[in-house]
Design a protein around this motif. Structure first.
Motif: not given
Length: 342
Positions: A182-202
């Motif tokens: 398991v390789n945990p990733l250090r995801v930048k805060d802005w990427v985290w936020s942008e991806l959350e704002a870009s994903l829709v779960l249905y």
């Protein structure tokens, strides 16, 4: 003493299916996933009846057994009883103590969010806390995998147990003899936020039995079905690409990789897609989606869509008219956790 635990559900971003034997044993698998703030919960407490009590609170099913005569396989409570049996066998010298085991989940079985495996992780974590067992993250995940796949004979892969245990964004590698990295990733805060704002779960409204799809996928590999094997090779490559896109913050590349992975996944088994999924996908693309993917084995459950944040509201409105429901969520960094109430 009361022990409570929770483990997060996951979204499979890329590579799902390459963690399933025999593919990962022969070729090695790679998966990219992330956990969300929806959970499976477990509660352990002493039994006042002097017997072993099992209850799934969210579905209203319960069983009470003499501690020395508990059937572990079959039925709606097999996960609870299966974990209990394995813990007693491996850590309690085979002795079953009076105990009340209760569970509930934020997502139904067959949702494609790894809910069954996540529940097993939550249970293992709770038992480890209750009996002060020396289990680290890899041990919890591997034990959960063995209980589900070997003890209970439930078909599936390995990523769900490790995602639920570790939490966060992870790039996972699967090899023969149950070797997992398991390789945990250090995801930048802005990427985290942008991806959350870009994903829709249905949620399509259809829960499916992933075991049937996974069985077909495994048979395709065993029989040498080259179309299926090539599709899994593509999925493995796309997991690496997805990791790079997330780390670099390349959202357009992420959308392309997600869509390419979905197209490849549909070649793994004929039941992965169906007319309902295809219609929802058509509506989504007509209303701003750049990419679509079914989370999990396929056939139903939750679908993910990537869109520009400014298109999100319009996409949500269009999907809401399709008869399913939208799930609001956020990513989470924490994996399985447990605590005591004294």
């Amino acid at each position: 003493m009361i022990v409570r635990s929770r483990a997060p559900l996951r979204l499979g971003l890329a590579g799902g299916g390459t963690d399933v034997s025999p593919y990962c044993d022969v070729y090695g698998g790679s998966v990219m996933n992330v956990t969300i703030d929806k959970y499976a919960y477990a509660i352990l407490s002493p039994s006042d009846s002097g017997r072993c009590e099992f209850e799934a609170l969210d579905v209203g099913v319960s069983e009470v057994h003499d501690c020395g005569a508990i059937p572990s396989q079959g039925g709606p409570l097999q996960l609870l009883k299966g974990v209990h049996a394995r813990i007693c066998r491996d850590f309690l010298s085979g002795e079953s103590q009076p105990l009340k085991v209760q569970t509930f989940s934020d997502a139904p079985p067959g949702s494609g969010l790894g809910s069954s495996s996540t529940m097993v992780v939550a249970l293992v974590q709770a038992f480890a806390e209750y009996y002060a067992l020396p289990l680290g993250e890899y041990e919890v995940a591997h034990l959960a995998y063995e209980i589900e796949r070997n003890d209970l004979k439930l078909a599936g892969g390995k990523q769900d147990q490790y995602a639920a245990t570790f939490g966060g964004f992870n790039f996972m590698e699967f090899y023969a003899e149950n070797r997992v990295i398991v390789n945990p990733l250090r995801v930048k805060d802005w990427v985290w936020s942008e991806l959350e704002a870009s994903l829709v779960l249905y949620f399509t409204g259809v829960s499916r039995a992933s075991a049937d799809i996974i069985d077909q996928q495994s048979r395709n590999v065993t029989s040498g079905n080259q179309t299926s094997i090539d599709a899994m090779h593509s999925l493995k490559k796309e997991a690496v690409q997805m990791k790079e896109c997330v780390l670099r913050g390349d959202l357009p590349g992420l959308a392309r990789t997600l869509q390419a992975g979905w197209e490849a996944k549909k070649n793994m088994a004929s039941s992965i897609s169906n007319p309902l999924i295809e219609e929802v996908e058509r509506v989504a693309f007509a209303n701003g989606a750049h990419a679509a993917k079914v989370s999990g084995a396929g056939g139903g459950g939750f679908m993910m869509f990537v869109c520009s944040p400014e298109k999100r509201i319009g996409l949500i409105r269009a999907l809401a008219e399709q008869g399913g429901r939208l799930l609001d969520f956020h990513f989470t960094q924490q994996g399985a956790a447990s605590w005591r109430i004294t």
